[in-house]
Design a protein around this motif. Structure first.
Motif, PDB file in Angstrom:
ATOM      1  N   GLY A  27       0.814  -1.216   0.000  1.00  0.00           N
ATOM      2  CA  GLY A  27       0.000   0.000   0.000  1.00  0.00           C
ATOM      3  C   GLY A  27       0.840   1.256   0.000  1.00  0.00           C
ATOM      4  O   GLY A  27       0.545   2.214  -0.724  1.00  0.00           O
ATOM      5  N   ILE A  28       1.889   1.285   0.787  1.00  0.00           N
ATOM      6  CA  ILE A  28       2.784   2.446   0.841  1.00  0.00           C
ATOM      7  C   ILE A  28       3.470   2.652  -0.510  1.00  0.00           C
ATOM      8  O   ILE A  28       3.572   3.775  -1.008  1.00  0.00           O
ATOM      9  N   LEU A  29       3.919   1.565  -1.124  1.00  0.00           N
ATOM     10  CA  LEU A  29       4.558   1.672  -2.441  1.00  0.00           C
ATOM     11  C   LEU A  29       3.585   2.198  -3.490  1.00  0.00           C
ATOM     12  O   LEU A  29       3.955   3.008  -4.345  1.00  0.00           O
ATOM     13  N   LEU A  30       2.327   1.770  -3.424  1.00  0.00           N
ATOM     14  CA  LEU A  30       1.316   2.277  -4.358  1.00  0.00           C
ATOM     15  C   LEU A  30       1.066   3.767  -4.155  1.00  0.00           C
ATOM     16  O   LEU A  30       0.923   4.521  -5.113  1.00  0.00           O
TER      17      LEU A  30
ATOM     18  N   ASP B  43     -12.775  14.126 -13.448  1.00  0.00           N
ATOM     19  CA  ASP B  43     -11.534  14.853 -13.175  1.00  0.00           C
ATOM     20  C   ASP B  43     -10.444  13.812 -12.942  1.00  0.00           C
ATOM     21  O   ASP B  43     -10.361  13.220 -11.870  1.00  0.00           O
ATOM     22  N   PHE B  44      -9.617  13.568 -13.951  1.00  0.00           N
ATOM     23  CA  PHE B  44      -8.664  12.465 -13.910  1.00  0.00           C
ATOM     24  C   PHE B  44      -7.635  12.572 -12.801  1.00  0.00           C
ATOM     25  O   PHE B  44      -7.262  11.584 -12.189  1.00  0.00           O
ATOM     26  N   ASP B  45      -7.155  13.777 -12.515  1.00  0.00           N
ATOM     27  CA  ASP B  45      -6.114  13.915 -11.493  1.00  0.00           C
ATOM     28  C   ASP B  45      -6.581  14.643 -10.237  1.00  0.00           C
ATOM     29  O   ASP B  45      -5.788  14.948  -9.361  1.00  0.00           O
ATOM     30  N   GLY B  46      -7.883  14.943 -10.144  1.00  0.00           N
ATOM     31  CA  GLY B  46      -8.439  15.512  -8.928  1.00  0.00           C
ATOM     32  C   GLY B  46      -8.088  16.967  -8.676  1.00  0.00           C
ATOM     33  O   GLY B  46      -8.212  17.439  -7.547  1.00  0.00           O
ATOM     34  N   ASP B  47      -7.684  17.716  -9.699  1.00  0.00           N
ATOM     35  CA  ASP B  47      -7.302  19.113  -9.495  1.00  0.00           C
ATOM     36  C   ASP B  47      -8.424  20.105  -9.804  1.00  0.00           C
ATOM     37  O   ASP B  47      -8.220  21.311  -9.746  1.00  0.00           O
ATOM     38  N   GLY B  48      -9.617  19.598 -10.148  1.00  0.00           N
ATOM     39  CA  GLY B  48     -10.751  20.466 -10.435  1.00  0.00           C
ATOM     40  C   GLY B  48     -10.825  20.949 -11.874  1.00  0.00           C
ATOM     41  O   GLY B  48     -11.744  21.660 -12.239  1.00  0.00           O
ATOM     42  N   VAL B  49      -9.867  20.572 -12.706  1.00  0.00           N
ATOM     43  CA  VAL B  49      -9.852  20.956 -14.115  1.00  0.00           C
ATOM     44  C   VAL B  49     -10.258  19.740 -14.948  1.00  0.00           C
ATOM     45  O   VAL B  49      -9.740  18.644 -14.748  1.00  0.00           O
TER      46      VAL B  49
ATOM     47  N   ASN C  26       3.035   9.762  -9.678  1.00  0.00           N
ATOM     48  CA  ASN C  26       3.848   9.697 -10.894  1.00  0.00           C
ATOM     49  C   ASN C  26       3.080   9.070 -12.051  1.00  0.00           C
ATOM     50  O   ASN C  26       3.398   9.311 -13.214  1.00  0.00           O
ATOM     51  N   LEU C  27       2.068   8.255 -11.765  1.00  0.00           N
ATOM     52  CA  LEU C  27       1.303   7.583 -12.809  1.00  0.00           C
ATOM     53  C   LEU C  27       0.113   8.393 -13.301  1.00  0.00           C
ATOM     54  O   LEU C  27      -0.447   8.093 -14.354  1.00  0.00           O
ATOM     55  N   MET C  28      -0.324   9.416 -12.573  1.00  0.00           N
ATOM     56  CA  MET C  28      -1.517  10.171 -12.938  1.00  0.00           C
ATOM     57  C   MET C  28      -1.425  10.815 -14.330  1.00  0.00           C
ATOM     58  O   MET C  28      -2.380  10.735 -15.099  1.00  0.00           O
ATOM     59  N   PRO C  29      -0.310  11.452 -14.712  1.00  0.00           N
ATOM     60  CA  PRO C  29      -0.251  12.002 -16.071  1.00  0.00           C
ATOM     61  C   PRO C  29      -0.391  10.921 -17.147  1.00  0.00           C
ATOM     62  O   PRO C  29      -1.023  11.136 -18.175  1.00  0.00           O
ATOM     63  N   LEU C  30       0.152   9.771 -16.899  1.00  0.00           N
ATOM     64  CA  LEU C  30       0.052   8.664 -17.846  1.00  0.00           C
ATOM     65  C   LEU C  30      -1.390   8.176 -17.956  1.00  0.00           C
ATOM     66  O   LEU C  30      -1.873   7.888 -19.052  1.00  0.00           O
TER      67      LEU C  30
END
Length: 140
Positions: free
Chosen positions: A29-32, A116-122, A38-42
């Protein structure tokens, strides 16, 4: 009972206990959690492929409509295009599709993300025009 059978039943089987299992799960879980940012843009880039493919389908349908009627249409229902069901409709699509404008010589179609794919509101927005090149208008 033979000595072989007695020896077989006396042998202990090594196994992991509950504490060891929980520690391994906590480490995973910590590793995830460390890898996820780092995986969100992908992930966002992979999901935007849906918008590009569907916009290309709208472009093809608009081109066909123009060949048959000598103009582009502003009504998406007139096209041979059925938008996929969105995740809000128990489907798999992350975008809603619309025709922004259309006249005899040009059109613009839009794909707007409903997630919202990365949760930033955009929310991600793509557009395509009569030239057939999808463009990212708002980056998520």
């Amino acid at each position: 009972m033979s000595s072989f059978v007695r020896h077989f039943f006396k042998k202990k089987v090594l196994a992991i206990n509950l504490q060891e299992t929980l520690i391994v799960l906590a480490i995973i879980g910590i590793l995830l959690l460390l890898a996820l940012p780092n995986l969100m843009p992908l992930i966002s880039k992979a999901k935007s492929v849906e918008a590009q493919v569907q916009l290309k389908a709208i472009y093809n349908a608009q081109t066909t409509h123009r060949y048959m009627n000598s103009k582009y249409t502003a009504d998406i229902a007139e096209l041979d295009f059925e938008p996929p069901r969105t995740v809000k409709e128990n489907g798999t699509a992350n975008y809603v599709y619309s025709l922004v404008n259309a006249d005899n010589a040009s059109f613009t179609a839009r794909a707007e993300a409903i997630t919202d794919f990365d949760g930033d509101g955009v929310f991600n927005v793509w557009e395509i025009d009569e030239n057939g090149n999808p463009k990212q208008i708002v980056k998520d």
